[in-house]
Design a protein around this motif. Sequence first.
Motif, PDB file in Angstrom:
ATOM      1  N   GLU A 177      32.771 121.725  28.220  1.00  0.00           N
ATOM      2  CA  GLU A 177      34.062 122.288  28.691  1.00  0.00           C
ATOM      3  C   GLU A 177      35.021 121.181  29.129  1.00  0.00           C
ATOM      4  O   GLU A 177      34.146 120.892  30.727  1.00  0.00           O
ATOM      5  N   TYR A 211      42.016 121.503  18.179  1.00  0.00           N
ATOM      6  CA  TYR A 211      40.886 122.429  18.202  1.00  0.00           C
ATOM      7  C   TYR A 211      41.376 124.029  18.276  1.00  0.00           C
ATOM      8  O   TYR A 211      40.542 124.673  18.635  1.00  0.00           O
ATOM      9  N   LYS A 214      40.511 127.070  19.965  1.00  0.00           N
ATOM     10  CA  LYS A 214      39.515 126.670  21.392  1.00  0.00           C
ATOM     11  C   LYS A 214      39.614 125.950  22.595  1.00  0.00           C
ATOM     12  O   LYS A 214      39.240 125.492  23.167  1.00  0.00           O
TER      13      LYS A 214
END
Length: 234
Positions: A177, A211, A214
């Motif tokens: 991340e 994304y 997400k």
Amino acid sequence: DPFGFNHIVAVVVGELYVIGLTSAIKFTIDFLIVQNKNRHLSELQYKTELKYLKAQIQPHFFFNTLNSLYSHTIKKSDLAPVVVVKLSNFMRYVIYDTSEKKLPLLQEINHIDNYIDLEKMRYGDRVVSEVDIHGNIDDVAVVPMLFLPFIENAFKHGLKENDEMELIISFEKKENELLFTSKNNYNDQYQPTEPHGIGIKNVKRRLEILYQNKFTLDISQKNNEYSILLKIPI
């Protein structure tokens, strides 16, 4: 009897099997075609959004920078050739580099630094900035111009006449991340009615395309501070 009951049943079952198999194949092909069309539509939407975002940044920023360059030229300032080089590099980034699907994060940060330097040449000591990097980001690649609209937004709304602005930017890699934060102060007197601007709305749409669900984007305003927190998978 060649046309006995068992034979008829066998023929019917065989035909149903063929029809079912054919239908399944057709359904699969149709599904793949629709999926492919949806993917192309998403890609087209993404490209359209990126071009639109570039169009939003270019006129506002380039005209202001050219005015700054003109001012330095009139004064015969030593900063004039520096502005030309930095502006040229930034234009190359906007026109060519952003056509790539992804760029190294370090390269993207260099362009952000370049952008901030050009703005500082306009505002001088009224701007104090800091860009921090946490973790090893050497192998991290990101979508071009994903963070720049937040920086542009800070300069657009954080600086008004006789104001000073402190801008703190941070990139942090945590496992799979990437965390991006941006904080700047602003004057309540000049608080915009729509502080996020059209560029930020475009970034949100791009994030949704790239994304889906997400990613995390938190935008807050309190105590005369405007802050951004963005988390994306890498």
